[in-house]
Design an enzyme around this catalytic site. Structure first.
Site, PDB file in Angstrom:
ATOM      1  N   LYS A   1       0.850  -1.195   0.000  1.00 29.92           N
ATOM      2  CA  LYS A   1       0.000   0.000   0.000  1.00 29.92           C
ATOM      3  C   LYS A   1       0.887   1.246   0.000  1.00 29.92           C
ATOM      4  CE  LYS A   1      -3.755   2.557   0.487  1.00 29.92           C
ATOM      5  NZ  LYS A   1      -4.155   3.222   1.681  1.00 29.92           N
TER       6      LYS A   1
ATOM      7  N   SER B   1      -5.609  11.732  -0.743  1.00 28.18           N
ATOM      8  CA  SER B   1      -5.625  12.443   0.542  1.00 28.18           C
ATOM      9  C   SER B   1      -4.558  13.539   0.570  1.00 28.18           C
ATOM     10  CB  SER B   1      -5.411  11.450   1.686  1.00 28.18           C
ATOM     11  OG  SER B   1      -4.231  10.722   1.477  1.00 28.18           O
TER      12      SER B   1
HETATM   13  O1  KPL Z   1      -4.845   5.882  -0.041  1.00 34.18           O
HETATM   14  C1  KPL Z   1      -5.055   6.702  -0.927  1.00 34.18           C
HETATM   15  C2  KPL Z   1      -4.981   8.131  -0.517  1.00 34.18           C
HETATM   16  O2  KPL Z   1      -5.550   8.989  -1.176  1.00 34.18           O
HETATM   17  O3  KPL Z   1      -4.357   8.395   0.526  1.00 34.18           O
HETATM   18  C3  KPL Z   1      -5.283   6.288  -2.346  1.00 34.18           C
HETATM   19  C4  KPL Z   1      -5.133   4.790  -2.467  1.00 34.18           C
HETATM   20  C5  KPL Z   1      -4.294   6.968  -3.245  1.00 34.18           C
HETATM   21  C6  KPL Z   1      -6.697   6.574  -2.783  1.00 34.18           C
HETATM   22  O4  KPL Z   1      -6.971   7.914  -2.960  1.00 34.18           O
END
Ligand code: KPL
Length: 297
Positions: free
Chosen positions: A176, A244
């Site tokens: 991730k 985010s």
């Molecule tokens: O985890 C995410 C984030 O925005 O922090 C993703 C996977 C990029 C999805 O927007």
């Protein structure tokens, strides 16, 4: 089950609503203490949850059988360190956030610690939470004391499916991390949706290549082609969303860059590896943060 949930943003409120609906004895924990919190969650299936949830009760925390932390990575140690002496040492603590590096900040871990990542999507407007997409929460033990706590995955799954237990959770979290190393800074640099990141394939390839080298040096299993496919899958699945980080920068908030790209760079340095593309993106985001810090000063 008696549960305290620290951090009541959109994802935190999703868990508060789901666990309360399931009959658990749940309280919220807010940085600025308050005795209760109105939680208003609108589910993807038109299911609505509207209830007042108790908050910041020390006795409840002292007897909690599970603590879930849904804070931004950079908030975790400041919020959790003062609370650790109150939490029973047999109660597991589950950290759910983007990035890595918070466990190191917590020092010696006496409690059973679990870590996880989620693909649920939720956003908050005017204290109303919109759960826009169901997803999977992957959790697992990060110290030996937590290994026996795998039944928690079933308890959480009954409240907010899907929840999957992983014996090698660090591998899942690193994967991730790679997704976040690509999508978050690139969508911020180009001021675009996650889907539009696809227009920068050379940059994507460079970030993934550097991340995979660090993962190999860390002794983690990684297949670069499969990782690349995974990154493009997430880009497609979240194509309409703004990451985010792009949202944090837009709202002049601190980002999680130190726990995403910053964490990767720190690990790379420890192995003597160069990460020029990640370095460039790290400095770009830090400069953006600096520019609005200067505006405030
Ligand atoms: O985890 C995410 C984030 O925005 O922090 C993703 C996977 C990029 C999805 O927007």
């Amino acid at each position: 089950m008696k549960i305290t949930l620290i951090g009541c943003g959109a994802i935190g409120k999703l868990w508060l609503a789901a666990l309360t609906s399931q009959g658990h004895d749940v309280q919220g924990w807010l940085r600025v203490a308050q005795s209760d919190l109105f939680v208003d969650v609108n589910g993807p299936d038109d299911k609505i949850f509207r209830e007042l949830i108790p908050c910041n009760n020390h006795q409840h925390l002292h007897t909690s059988e599970l603590v879930i932390v849904c804070l931004k990575a950079w908030q975790v140690s400041d919020a959790l360190l003062p609370l650790l002496p109150i939490i029973p040492e047999t109660s597991p603590i589950l950290l759910l956030h983007n990035g890595l590096g918070t466990l190191e900040e917590l020092g010696t871990l006496r409690h059973p610690f679990l870590s996880g990542v989620t693909t649920h999507a939720a956003w908050q407007d005017n204290n109303q939470v919109f759960h826009t997409a169901s997803g999977i929460t992957h959790i697992g033990a990060v110290n030996s004391q937590a290994e026996a706590y795998y039944p928690i995955a079933n308890i959480l799954h009954e409240a907010l499916p899907d929840v999957a237990w992983h014996n090698q959770i660090l591998n899942t979290i690193w994967r991730k991390l790679v997704v976040n190393c690509v999508i978050n800074p690139l969508s911020t640099e180009h001021n675009c949706t996650n889907g539009q990141v696809i227009h920068y394939p050379e940059q994507i390839a460079r970030v993934i290549d550097e991340c995979c080298q660090v993962m190999v040096a860390e002794g983690l299993h990684i297949d670069k082609e499969e990782m690349t496919e995974r990154v493009y899958d997430i880009i497609h699945q979240t194509s309409e969303n703004y990451s985010s980080m792009r949202q944090d920068v837009r709202h002049h908030r601190r980002t999680e860059i130190d726990y995403i790209t910053g964490f990767l760079i720190k690990k790379a340095r420890a192995h003597g590896l160069a990460t020029p593309e990640n370095d460039r993106l790290y400095h770009l985001i830090k400069n953006r943060e600096q520019s609005y810090d200067n505006l405030r000063a």
